[in-house]
Design a protein around this motif. Sequence first.
Motif, PDB file in Angstrom:
ATOM      1  N   ALA A 179     -83.401 -38.587 -20.377  1.00  0.00           N
ATOM      2  CA  ALA A 179     -84.677 -38.314 -20.308  1.00  0.00           C
ATOM      3  C   ALA A 179     -85.603 -36.362 -20.538  1.00  0.00           C
ATOM      4  CB  ALA A 179     -84.991 -38.512 -18.771  1.00  0.00           C
ATOM      5  N   CYS A 180     -84.173 -36.150 -20.153  1.00  0.00           N
ATOM      6  CA  CYS A 180     -84.222 -34.338 -19.680  1.00  0.00           C
ATOM      7  C   CYS A 180     -84.464 -33.984 -20.889  1.00  0.00           C
ATOM      8  CB  CYS A 180     -83.096 -33.969 -19.485  1.00  0.00           C
ATOM      9  SG  CYS A 180     -83.252 -34.098 -17.578  1.00  0.00           S
ATOM     10  N   LEU A 181     -84.162 -34.952 -22.206  1.00  0.00           N
ATOM     11  CA  LEU A 181     -84.435 -34.075 -23.433  1.00  0.00           C
ATOM     12  C   LEU A 181     -84.995 -33.937 -24.103  1.00  0.00           C
ATOM     13  CD1 LEU A 181     -80.560 -35.512 -25.235  1.00  0.00           C
ATOM     14  CD2 LEU A 181     -81.090 -33.411 -24.987  1.00  0.00           C
ATOM     15  N   GLN A 182     -86.121 -35.250 -23.253  1.00  0.00           N
ATOM     16  CA  GLN A 182     -87.734 -35.007 -23.874  1.00  0.00           C
ATOM     17  C   GLN A 182     -88.501 -34.304 -23.016  1.00  0.00           C
ATOM     18  OE1 GLN A 182     -87.921 -37.971 -26.877  1.00  0.00           O
ATOM     19  NE2 GLN A 182     -85.670 -37.715 -26.291  1.00  0.00           N
ATOM     20  N   GLU A 183     -88.071 -33.597 -21.692  1.00  0.00           N
ATOM     21  CA  GLU A 183     -88.683 -32.213 -21.784  1.00  0.00           C
ATOM     22  C   GLU A 183     -89.736 -31.469 -22.388  1.00  0.00           C
ATOM     23  OE1 GLU A 183     -89.933 -33.378 -18.444  1.00  0.00           O
ATOM     24  OE2 GLU A 183     -88.416 -34.966 -17.531  1.00  0.00           O
ATOM     25  N   ASP A 184     -90.425 -31.331 -21.526  1.00  0.00           N
ATOM     26  CA  ASP A 184     -90.947 -29.976 -22.617  1.00  0.00           C
ATOM     27  C   ASP A 184     -90.527 -28.970 -22.747  1.00  0.00           C
ATOM     28  OD1 ASP A 184     -93.079 -31.818 -22.708  1.00  0.00           O
ATOM     29  OD2 ASP A 184     -94.276 -31.188 -21.199  1.00  0.00           O
ATOM     30  N   ASP A 185     -89.440 -28.310 -21.262  1.00  0.00           N
ATOM     31  CA  ASP A 185     -88.579 -27.463 -21.109  1.00  0.00           C
ATOM     32  C   ASP A 185     -87.427 -27.625 -21.616  1.00  0.00           C
ATOM     33  OD1 ASP A 185     -87.541 -24.503 -21.194  1.00  0.00           O
ATOM     34  OD2 ASP A 185     -88.538 -24.091 -19.321  1.00  0.00           O
ATOM     35  N   VAL A 186     -86.746 -28.482 -22.624  1.00  0.00           N
ATOM     36  CA  VAL A 186     -85.776 -28.612 -22.421  1.00  0.00           C
ATOM     37  C   VAL A 186     -84.699 -27.207 -22.377  1.00  0.00           C
ATOM     38  CG1 VAL A 186     -83.569 -29.316 -24.424  1.00  0.00           C
ATOM     39  CG2 VAL A 186     -85.623 -30.556 -24.775  1.00  0.00           C
ATOM     40  N   ALA A 210     -80.833 -27.392 -19.585  1.00  0.00           N
ATOM     41  CA  ALA A 210     -79.830 -27.439 -20.174  1.00  0.00           C
ATOM     42  C   ALA A 210     -78.784 -27.578 -19.018  1.00  0.00           C
ATOM     43  CB  ALA A 210     -79.731 -26.053 -20.262  1.00  0.00           C
ATOM     44  N   GLY A 211     -79.052 -26.878 -18.104  1.00  0.00           N
ATOM     45  CA  GLY A 211     -77.855 -27.687 -16.588  1.00  0.00           C
ATOM     46  C   GLY A 211     -77.946 -28.819 -16.587  1.00  0.00           C
ATOM     47  N   CYS A 212     -78.476 -29.645 -16.188  1.00  0.00           N
ATOM     48  CA  CYS A 212     -79.106 -31.040 -15.468  1.00  0.00           C
ATOM     49  C   CYS A 212     -77.941 -31.915 -17.167  1.00  0.00           C
ATOM     50  CB  CYS A 212     -80.238 -31.548 -15.714  1.00  0.00           C
ATOM     51  SG  CYS A 212     -80.511 -32.522 -14.943  1.00  0.00           S
ATOM     52  N   ILE A 213     -78.382 -31.826 -18.424  1.00  0.00           N
ATOM     53  CA  ILE A 213     -78.092 -32.156 -19.002  1.00  0.00           C
ATOM     54  C   ILE A 213     -76.695 -32.212 -19.392  1.00  0.00           C
ATOM     55  CG2 ILE A 213     -78.105 -31.894 -21.436  1.00  0.00           C
ATOM     56  CD1 ILE A 213     -81.143 -31.248 -21.916  1.00  0.00           C
ATOM     57  N   ARG A 214     -76.181 -31.294 -18.854  1.00  0.00           N
ATOM     58  CA  ARG A 214     -74.453 -30.797 -19.527  1.00  0.00           C
ATOM     59  C   ARG A 214     -73.931 -31.580 -17.820  1.00  0.00           C
ATOM     60  NH1 ARG A 214     -71.728 -27.050 -21.635  1.00  0.00           N
ATOM     61  NH2 ARG A 214     -73.156 -25.807 -21.834  1.00  0.00           N
ATOM     62  N   LEU A 215     -74.469 -31.385 -16.813  1.00  0.00           N
ATOM     63  CA  LEU A 215     -73.681 -31.881 -15.923  1.00  0.00           C
ATOM     64  C   LEU A 215     -73.425 -33.542 -16.216  1.00  0.00           C
ATOM     65  CD1 LEU A 215     -74.486 -29.718 -12.577  1.00  0.00           C
ATOM     66  CD2 LEU A 215     -72.589 -30.359 -13.407  1.00  0.00           C
ATOM     67  N   ASP A 216     -75.068 -34.335 -16.427  1.00  0.00           N
ATOM     68  CA  ASP A 216     -75.408 -35.391 -16.738  1.00  0.00           C
ATOM     69  C   ASP A 216     -74.277 -36.088 -17.516  1.00  0.00           C
ATOM     70  OD1 ASP A 216     -77.848 -36.253 -15.155  1.00  0.00           O
ATOM     71  OD2 ASP A 216     -78.879 -35.786 -16.866  1.00  0.00           O
ATOM     72  N   ALA A 223     -75.594 -34.301  -8.505  1.00  0.00           N
ATOM     73  CA  ALA A 223     -76.733 -34.596  -7.397  1.00  0.00           C
ATOM     74  C   ALA A 223     -76.955 -33.155  -6.660  1.00  0.00           C
ATOM     75  CB  ALA A 223     -76.259 -35.036  -6.309  1.00  0.00           C
ATOM     76  N   ALA A 224     -76.499 -32.269  -6.978  1.00  0.00           N
ATOM     77  CA  ALA A 224     -77.063 -30.756  -6.542  1.00  0.00           C
ATOM     78  C   ALA A 224     -77.718 -29.986  -7.449  1.00  0.00           C
ATOM     79  CB  ALA A 224     -75.933 -30.400  -6.055  1.00  0.00           C
ATOM     80  N   GLU A 225     -77.354 -30.362  -8.965  1.00  0.00           N
ATOM     81  CA  GLU A 225     -78.487 -30.168 -10.188  1.00  0.00           C
ATOM     82  C   GLU A 225     -79.156 -30.878 -10.228  1.00  0.00           C
ATOM     83  OE1 GLU A 225     -80.092 -27.932 -12.689  1.00  0.00           O
ATOM     84  OE2 GLU A 225     -78.337 -26.872 -11.521  1.00  0.00           O
ATOM     85  N   CYS A 226     -79.334 -32.470 -10.580  1.00  0.00           N
ATOM     86  CA  CYS A 226     -80.686 -32.844 -10.902  1.00  0.00           C
ATOM     87  C   CYS A 226     -81.337 -32.904  -9.260  1.00  0.00           C
ATOM     88  CB  CYS A 226     -79.664 -34.534 -10.769  1.00  0.00           C
ATOM     89  SG  CYS A 226     -78.862 -35.016 -12.109  1.00  0.00           S
ATOM     90  N   SER A 227     -81.359 -32.881  -8.299  1.00  0.00           N
ATOM     91  CA  SER A 227     -82.271 -32.520  -7.153  1.00  0.00           C
ATOM     92  C   SER A 227     -83.300 -31.572  -6.602  1.00  0.00           C
ATOM     93  CB  SER A 227     -81.572 -32.493  -5.877  1.00  0.00           C
ATOM     94  OG  SER A 227     -80.084 -31.308  -5.326  1.00  0.00           O
ATOM     95  N   LYS A 228     -82.863 -30.000  -7.511  1.00  0.00           N
ATOM     96  CA  LYS A 228     -83.672 -28.572  -7.901  1.00  0.00           C
ATOM     97  C   LYS A 228     -84.629 -29.594  -9.014  1.00  0.00           C
ATOM     98  CE  LYS A 228     -79.731 -26.026  -8.123  1.00  0.00           C
ATOM     99  NZ  LYS A 228     -78.472 -25.147  -9.029  1.00  0.00           N
ATOM    100  N   HIS A 229     -84.444 -30.632  -9.449  1.00  0.00           N
ATOM    101  CA  HIS A 229     -85.790 -30.943 -10.746  1.00  0.00           C
ATOM    102  C   HIS A 229     -86.991 -31.758  -9.595  1.00  0.00           C
ATOM    103  CE1 HIS A 229     -83.634 -28.288 -13.472  1.00  0.00           C
ATOM    104  NE2 HIS A 229     -82.544 -29.209 -13.398  1.00  0.00           N
ATOM    105  N   GLU A 230     -88.479 -31.452 -10.692  1.00  0.00           N
ATOM    106  CA  GLU A 230     -89.401 -32.185  -9.688  1.00  0.00           C
ATOM    107  C   GLU A 230     -88.744 -33.808 -10.471  1.00  0.00           C
ATOM    108  OE1 GLU A 230     -91.551 -32.236  -7.362  1.00  0.00           O
ATOM    109  OE2 GLU A 230     -90.053 -30.049  -6.209  1.00  0.00           O
TER     110      GLU A 230
END
Length: 108
Positions: free
Chosen positions: A26-33, A37-43, A79-86
């Motif tokens: 889903a992050c790869l589909q976001e407008d501002d990929v 990047a940090g979220c994708i890497r940790l995922d 969890a910490a990185e993902c929680s930063k995103h709405e």
Amino acid sequence: MAHEQHAELIQTLHDCAAACNHCFDACLQEDDVKMMAGCIRLDRECADMCAYLEHAITRNSPFVAELAQACAVICEACAAECSKHEHDHCQKCAEVCAKCAEACKNVA
């Protein structure tokens, strides 16, 4: 057998890997990929570690406690990185990762 003893953790690890893979996609589909990047890497890190620990448990690895400790650290970071995103997928992933981190700590 170890995998029967850790059946709940195995399911939690499986759920966490699935949530991280969904969030990654889903992050790869976001407008501002780039912003994601940090979220994708940790995922990716978290999904891979959860899958590895799941496999280690089912083969009765002698390193389950050590791997669970490492998995807890990675799940907490994700969890910490993902929680930063709405985004809903990030918030759900953060929740699942936090739960997995606690489950891993109980084994470590």
